[in-house]
Design a protein around this motif. Structure first.
Motif, PDB file in Angstrom:
ATOM      1  N   ILE A   6       1.108  -1.127  -0.325  1.00 29.48           N
ATOM      2  CA  ILE A   6       0.049  -0.040   0.171  1.00 29.48           C
ATOM      3  C   ILE A   6       1.330   1.345  -0.149  1.00 29.48           C
ATOM      4  O   ILE A   6       1.981   1.637   0.728  1.00 29.48           O
ATOM      5  CB  ILE A   6      -0.631  -0.380   1.335  1.00 29.48           C
ATOM      6  N   ASP A  27       1.057   5.587  -0.085  1.00 34.05           N
ATOM      7  CA  ASP A  27       0.041   6.829   0.451  1.00 34.05           C
ATOM      8  C   ASP A  27       0.770   7.481   0.782  1.00 34.05           C
ATOM      9  O   ASP A  27       1.579   8.085   0.735  1.00 34.05           O
ATOM     10  CB  ASP A  27      -0.625   6.484   1.810  1.00 34.05           C
ATOM     11  N   VAL A  74      -3.362  -0.221  -4.278  1.00 29.50           N
ATOM     12  CA  VAL A  74      -2.357  -0.851  -3.185  1.00 29.50           C
ATOM     13  C   VAL A  74      -3.239  -1.881  -4.663  1.00 29.50           C
ATOM     14  O   VAL A  74      -3.102  -1.838  -5.233  1.00 29.50           O
ATOM     15  CB  VAL A  74      -4.115  -1.728  -2.494  1.00 29.50           C
ATOM     16  N   ASN A 106       3.285   0.516   3.159  1.00 29.99           N
ATOM     17  CA  ASN A 106       2.915  -1.023   3.511  1.00 29.99           C
ATOM     18  C   ASN A 106       2.813  -2.780   3.237  1.00 29.99           C
ATOM     19  O   ASN A 106       2.320  -2.186   2.740  1.00 29.99           O
ATOM     20  CB  ASN A 106       1.246  -0.249   4.870  1.00 29.99           C
ATOM     21  N   GLN A 107       3.445  -3.093   3.871  1.00 26.98           N
ATOM     22  CA  GLN A 107       4.056  -4.088   3.044  1.00 26.98           C
ATOM     23  C   GLN A 107       3.413  -5.626   3.838  1.00 26.98           C
ATOM     24  O   GLN A 107       3.667  -5.172   5.046  1.00 26.98           O
ATOM     25  CB  GLN A 107       5.234  -4.394   2.472  1.00 26.98           C
TER      26      GLN A 107
END
Lengths: 103, 103
Positions: free
Chosen positions: B6, B8, B53, B84-85
């Motif tokens: 993800i 952002d 995503v 974020n993984q």
């Protein structure tokens, strides 16, 4: 308009195959959630965390699920739940191969 | 094992249909990324933020993309990128209708 929701929370396990067995009934229930197109189940065994990425048909369906699932997690004793809700750019998402509908 | 990433970041726009037109060439390029199964393009016009995503076939493909895309965003002047993984629980994800392969 499609709506994407991300849940993240601390989780002690089980992870992997044991998680799959433990939560298969819940997955079958979530699959019937009105307006849900799909969910990806995420896990971080090393950080003792888990969550999910949900695509909904619209923001109202996403809002209904957020209320329901937040209460469900609270009833399971899960604390520290982070929820992130996004609009989806559908034309770009179609180009990059994501499924945008139930069928 | 499938891997979900993800991104952002703050984004001034354009959003919606204008974003789709502006980034269609990039979407076509990202769609060819080795190991990419799909990407959902996210946007938050009210908060001036955007992201994506991504589902990858494995962590190595995800790592390669993170390096490439981080450099691309930096070259575009984007700052404050959060990444974020997550690992993916594939059996549960299959129950909830998400696409797990390219075909």
């Amino acid at each position: 308009m499609l709506n994407l929701v991300i849940f993240d929370f601390p989780f002690e396990g089980p992870f992997g195959a044991e998680m799959a067995t433990a939560f298969a009934p819940l997955a079958a229930e979530i699959d019937k959630q009105p307006g849900l197109i799909w969910k990806v189940w995420t896990e971080k065994p090393g950080e003792k965390a888990a969550g999910g990425v949900y695509l909904f048909a619209d923001a109202a369906a996403a809002d209904d699920f957020i209320e329901l699932h937040s209460a469900r997690l609270e009833s399971l004793g899960v604390k520290g739940v982070a929820i992130n809700q996004h609009e989806v750019n559908e034309p770009l998402t179609a180009i990059t191969n994501a499924s945008l509908s139930r069928d």
